[in-house]
Design an enzyme around this catalytic site. Structure first.
Site, PDB file in Angstrom:
ATOM      1  N   SER A  33      -5.744   4.533  15.467  1.00  0.00           N
ATOM      2  CA  SER A  33      -5.249   3.890  16.703  1.00  0.00           C
ATOM      3  C   SER A  33      -5.477   4.840  17.866  1.00  0.00           C
ATOM      4  CB  SER A  33      -3.736   3.638  16.551  1.00  0.00           C
ATOM      5  OG  SER A  33      -3.149   3.276  17.780  1.00  0.00           O
ATOM      6  N   LYS A  81      -0.863   8.026  12.650  1.00  0.00           N
ATOM      7  CA  LYS A  81      -2.207   7.680  13.134  1.00  0.00           C
ATOM      8  C   LYS A  81      -3.049   8.933  13.404  1.00  0.00           C
ATOM      9  CE  LYS A  81      -1.859   3.223  12.806  1.00  0.00           C
ATOM     10  NZ  LYS A  81      -2.642   2.514  11.778  1.00  0.00           N
ATOM     11  N   VAL A 121       0.808  -1.230   0.000  1.00  0.00           N
ATOM     12  CA  VAL A 121       0.000   0.000   0.000  1.00  0.00           C
ATOM     13  C   VAL A 121       0.837   1.275   0.000  1.00  0.00           C
ATOM     14  CG1 VAL A 121      -1.980  -1.111   1.119  1.00  0.00           C
ATOM     15  CG2 VAL A 121      -0.289   0.131   2.520  1.00  0.00           C
ATOM     16  N   TYR A 172       4.758   6.711  14.074  1.00  0.00           N
ATOM     17  CA  TYR A 172       3.497   5.983  14.286  1.00  0.00           C
ATOM     18  C   TYR A 172       2.419   6.939  14.813  1.00  0.00           C
ATOM     19  CZ  TYR A 172       0.511   1.948  15.267  1.00  0.00           C
ATOM     20  OH  TYR A 172      -0.524   1.039  15.273  1.00  0.00           O
TER      21      TYR A 172
HETATM   22  P1  NAP Z   1      -0.549  -7.213  11.827  1.00  0.00           P
HETATM   23  O1  NAP Z   1      -1.078  -8.422  12.525  1.00  0.00           O
HETATM   24  O2  NAP Z   1       0.909  -7.017  11.698  1.00  0.00           O
HETATM   25  O3  NAP Z   1      -1.241  -7.158  10.377  1.00  0.00           O
HETATM   26  C1  NAP Z   1      -0.933  -6.148   9.451  1.00  0.00           C
HETATM   27  C2  NAP Z   1      -0.770  -6.792   8.090  1.00  0.00           C
HETATM   28  O4  NAP Z   1      -0.474  -5.741   7.132  1.00  0.00           O
HETATM   29  C3  NAP Z   1       0.401  -7.769   8.033  1.00  0.00           C
HETATM   30  O5  NAP Z   1       0.102  -8.898   7.266  1.00  0.00           O
HETATM   31  C4  NAP Z   1       1.472  -6.913   7.380  1.00  0.00           C
HETATM   32  O6  NAP Z   1       2.525  -7.644   6.800  1.00  0.00           O
HETATM   33  C5  NAP Z   1       0.643  -6.178   6.361  1.00  0.00           C
HETATM   34  N1  NAP Z   1       1.358  -5.057   5.782  1.00  0.00           N
HETATM   35  C6  NAP Z   1       2.419  -4.383   6.300  1.00  0.00           C
HETATM   36  N2  NAP Z   1       2.834  -3.458   5.439  1.00  0.00           N
HETATM   37  C7  NAP Z   1       2.050  -3.550   4.346  1.00  0.00           C
HETATM   38  C8  NAP Z   1       2.026  -2.868   3.121  1.00  0.00           C
HETATM   39  N3  NAP Z   1       2.908  -1.908   2.837  1.00  0.00           N
HETATM   40  N4  NAP Z   1       1.081  -3.202   2.215  1.00  0.00           N
HETATM   41  C9  NAP Z   1       0.199  -4.193   2.471  1.00  0.00           C
HETATM   42  N5  NAP Z   1       0.184  -4.890   3.618  1.00  0.00           N
HETATM   43  C10 NAP Z   1       1.108  -4.569   4.554  1.00  0.00           C
HETATM   44  O7  NAP Z   1      -1.090  -5.884  12.538  1.00  0.00           O
HETATM   45  P2  NAP Z   1      -2.495  -5.535  13.212  1.00  0.00           P
HETATM   46  O8  NAP Z   1      -2.257  -5.377  14.669  1.00  0.00           O
HETATM   47  O9  NAP Z   1      -3.563  -6.400  12.729  1.00  0.00           O
HETATM   48  O10 NAP Z   1      -2.678  -4.055  12.640  1.00  0.00           O
HETATM   49  C11 NAP Z   1      -3.635  -3.701  11.668  1.00  0.00           C
HETATM   50  C12 NAP Z   1      -3.868  -2.207  11.748  1.00  0.00           C
HETATM   51  O11 NAP Z   1      -4.375  -1.879  13.043  1.00  0.00           O
HETATM   52  C13 NAP Z   1      -2.594  -1.386  11.559  1.00  0.00           C
HETATM   53  O12 NAP Z   1      -2.891  -0.219  10.825  1.00  0.00           O
HETATM   54  C14 NAP Z   1      -2.220  -1.028  12.983  1.00  0.00           C
HETATM   55  O13 NAP Z   1      -1.441   0.142  13.047  1.00  0.00           O
HETATM   56  C15 NAP Z   1      -3.591  -0.848  13.584  1.00  0.00           C
HETATM   57  N6  NAP Z   1      -3.646  -0.938  15.041  1.00  0.00           N
HETATM   58  C16 NAP Z   1      -3.221  -2.073  15.675  1.00  0.00           C
HETATM   59  C17 NAP Z   1      -3.285  -2.117  17.067  1.00  0.00           C
HETATM   60  C18 NAP Z   1      -2.843  -3.319  17.864  1.00  0.00           C
HETATM   61  O14 NAP Z   1      -2.754  -3.220  19.095  1.00  0.00           O
HETATM   62  N7  NAP Z   1      -2.558  -4.451  17.240  1.00  0.00           N
HETATM   63  C19 NAP Z   1      -3.788  -1.027  17.776  1.00  0.00           C
HETATM   64  C20 NAP Z   1      -4.226   0.091  17.084  1.00  0.00           C
HETATM   65  C21 NAP Z   1      -4.150   0.126  15.720  1.00  0.00           C
HETATM   66  P3  NAP Z   1       3.916  -7.788   7.679  1.00  0.00           P
HETATM   67  O15 NAP Z   1       3.593  -8.706   8.801  1.00  0.00           O
HETATM   68  O16 NAP Z   1       4.880  -8.348   6.686  1.00  0.00           O
HETATM   69  O17 NAP Z   1       4.262  -6.406   8.140  1.00  0.00           O
END
Ligand code: NAP
Length: 248
Positions: free
Chosen positions: A134, A158, A63, A154
């Protein structure tokens, strides 16, 4: 079947929150276009959705590359004939990432998703965009031992996602609704360092009034609300799903 007949694009769909959203949307009747940088996990998700009787396709895409984002939006329409819902979810975070990398994925990636989906959704007469921000879009970071240079990026990205959400909500109205979700701490691979390190895990539990991490499925339920007509009068808004973390 609250999304019957709809087509949904989810970025970062191979893991964590994006995976949970993809599964739930498929269960609710949407055809899912799942995009991610992780091919094998993405293909595995498609098989899982198809085994459950759903429809889905995987596209390998980064992306942070504008052409990739244009490509997945076009492929979504080609694959299923239309596009109704776009979830700009892909994100990175953690030590080892630079300012430039985090801004490119977490902010520019969301911008490209909104910019290129909006005309298509509007042309079709309507649609929904959901941006994953977030609690880091609402406050500065209070993450002991973890915040390094990437942390500022980050937080900035966000916060920026909330700004983009408001601006694209104005741009898209009245046909296209654009909202954001601010999850609190969710147990996913992204936060592994935190939930695998006992003092950090304890700190999250202590600072979250509900006393635990969220499950990705709990964030997916919020996305379903925003994607469905249940939120028909909601745009430019922020849905905070943080177990009370920002109530302090
Ligand atoms: P995750 O389990 O790491 O899933 C994110 C997915 O996006 C992974 O498969 C990742 O691949 C992929 N990705 C990374 N860079 C990308 C790119 N350039 N293009 C396409 N796909 C890409 O993380 P998650 O916790 O589910 O997070 C999802 C969203 O929620 C993110 O925006 C994160 O900032 C947000 N968020 C998460 C939390 C939390 O506590 N987990 C809290 C608030 C917000 P890789 O593994 O190879 O990077």
């Amino acid at each position: 079947m609250r999304l019957a007949g709809k087509v949904a694009l989810v970025t970062g769909a191979a893991s964590g929150i994006g995976r949970a959203i993809s599964r739930l949307f498929a269960q609710e009747g949407a055809a899912v276009v799942a995009a991610d940088v992780k091919a094998s996990e993405g293909e595995e998700l498609i098989k899982e959705i198809e085994r459950g009787g759903g429809r889905a396709t995987f596209i390998l895409a980064d992306v942070s590359r504008e052409d990739d984002v244009k490509g997945i939006i076009a492929r979504a329409k080609e694959s299923f004939g239309r596009l109704d819902i776009v979830v700009n979810n892909a994100g990175i975070g953690g030590p080892g990432y630079t300012w430039e990398q985090v801004i490119a994925v977490n902010l520019s990636g969301v911008y490209y998703g909104c910019l290129h989906a909006l005309p298509l959704l509007r042309e079709q007469g309507g649609g929904v965009i959901i941006n994953i921000s977030s609690i880091a879009g609402l406050t500065g970071a209070r993450i002991p031992q973890v915040v390094g240079g990437y942390g500022h990026a980050y937080i900035a990205a966000k916060h920026g996602v909330i700004g983009l959400t408001r601006q694209f909500a104005l741009d898209g109205a009245p046909e296209v609704r654009v909202n954001a979700i601010c999850p609190g701490w969710v147990e996913t691979p992204l936060t592994r360092l935190v939930w695998e390190t006992p003092p950090l895990r304890d700190w999250v539990i202590q600072t979250t009034p509900l006393g635990r991490f969220a499950r990705p499925e709990e964030i997916a339920k919020g996305a379903l609300f925003l994607a469905s007509d249940d939120s028909s009068f909601m745009t430019g808004a922020i849905l905070v799903l943080d177990g009370g973390w920002t109530a302090y």
